[in-house]
Design a protein around this motif. Sequence first.
Motif, PDB file in Angstrom:
ATOM      1  N   VAL A 228      45.369  47.754  31.624  1.00  0.00           N
ATOM      2  CA  VAL A 228      45.025  49.032  32.239  1.00  0.00           C
ATOM      3  C   VAL A 228      44.270  48.729  33.525  1.00  0.00           C
ATOM      4  CG1 VAL A 228      44.904  50.286  30.035  1.00  0.00           C
ATOM      5  CG2 VAL A 228      42.833  49.263  30.986  1.00  0.00           C
ATOM      6  N   SER A 229      44.071  49.748  34.331  1.00  0.00           N
ATOM      7  CA  SER A 229      43.271  49.554  35.535  1.00  0.00           C
ATOM      8  C   SER A 229      41.788  49.693  35.182  1.00  0.00           C
ATOM      9  CB  SER A 229      43.652  50.588  36.604  1.00  0.00           C
ATOM     10  OG  SER A 229      43.252  51.875  36.192  1.00  0.00           O
ATOM     11  N   VAL A 230      40.951  49.195  36.059  1.00  0.00           N
ATOM     12  CA  VAL A 230      39.506  49.362  35.875  1.00  0.00           C
ATOM     13  C   VAL A 230      39.181  50.848  35.871  1.00  0.00           C
ATOM     14  CG1 VAL A 230      37.237  48.930  36.897  1.00  0.00           C
ATOM     15  CG2 VAL A 230      38.935  47.095  36.824  1.00  0.00           C
ATOM     16  N   ASP A 231      39.928  51.642  36.652  1.00  0.00           N
ATOM     17  CA  ASP A 231      39.726  53.095  36.668  1.00  0.00           C
ATOM     18  C   ASP A 231      39.854  53.685  35.265  1.00  0.00           C
ATOM     19  OD1 ASP A 231      39.430  52.936  39.370  1.00  0.00           O
ATOM     20  OD2 ASP A 231      41.394  53.788  39.847  1.00  0.00           O
ATOM     21  N   VAL A 232      40.825  53.190  34.501  1.00  0.00           N
ATOM     22  CA  VAL A 232      41.018  53.689  33.136  1.00  0.00           C
ATOM     23  C   VAL A 232      39.787  53.361  32.288  1.00  0.00           C
ATOM     24  CG1 VAL A 232      42.359  53.385  31.006  1.00  0.00           C
ATOM     25  CG2 VAL A 232      43.531  53.650  33.192  1.00  0.00           C
ATOM     26  N   LEU A 233      39.251  52.162  32.439  1.00  0.00           N
ATOM     27  CA  LEU A 233      38.063  51.789  31.671  1.00  0.00           C
ATOM     28  C   LEU A 233      36.875  52.686  32.000  1.00  0.00           C
ATOM     29  CD1 LEU A 233      38.110  47.878  31.797  1.00  0.00           C
ATOM     30  CD2 LEU A 233      38.875  49.374  29.949  1.00  0.00           C
TER      31      LEU A 233
END
Length: 121
Positions: free
Chosen positions: A55-60
């Motif tokens: 996933v992207s860091v944005d998702v985290l």
Amino acid sequence: MIGDMLKQLRKNNKQTQQDLADFLGISRGTYAHYEINRREPDAATLIKLADYFHVSVDVLLSHKPVCDQSKEISGVALSAEETELLHKYRQVDPAKKASIQNFVNYLYIQEQQDRKEQEGA
């Protein structure tokens, strides 16, 4: 909060806190503190976690549930078969994922070559 997202991703992937701690090279207690929002991972750890979960860091960092985010890739909904395949892929040991990626790339190249031959025929 990030801990809630990490816990959800970990459980969705049927991993233990120890699995993630081992991957990150930290203690299970340190990782547990991430999940209960007592500590926040540094930028390098966030990147490792994003890579681990694909996933992207944005998702985290998002508050949106993972299930709402993982059903689309580039605006295209995943089929049930694609979702199942991705779920199984996430269960594979990270060291073995390169073999899967190489095989899929091989099949993709073969498919492209077959299409070119059919167009030329």
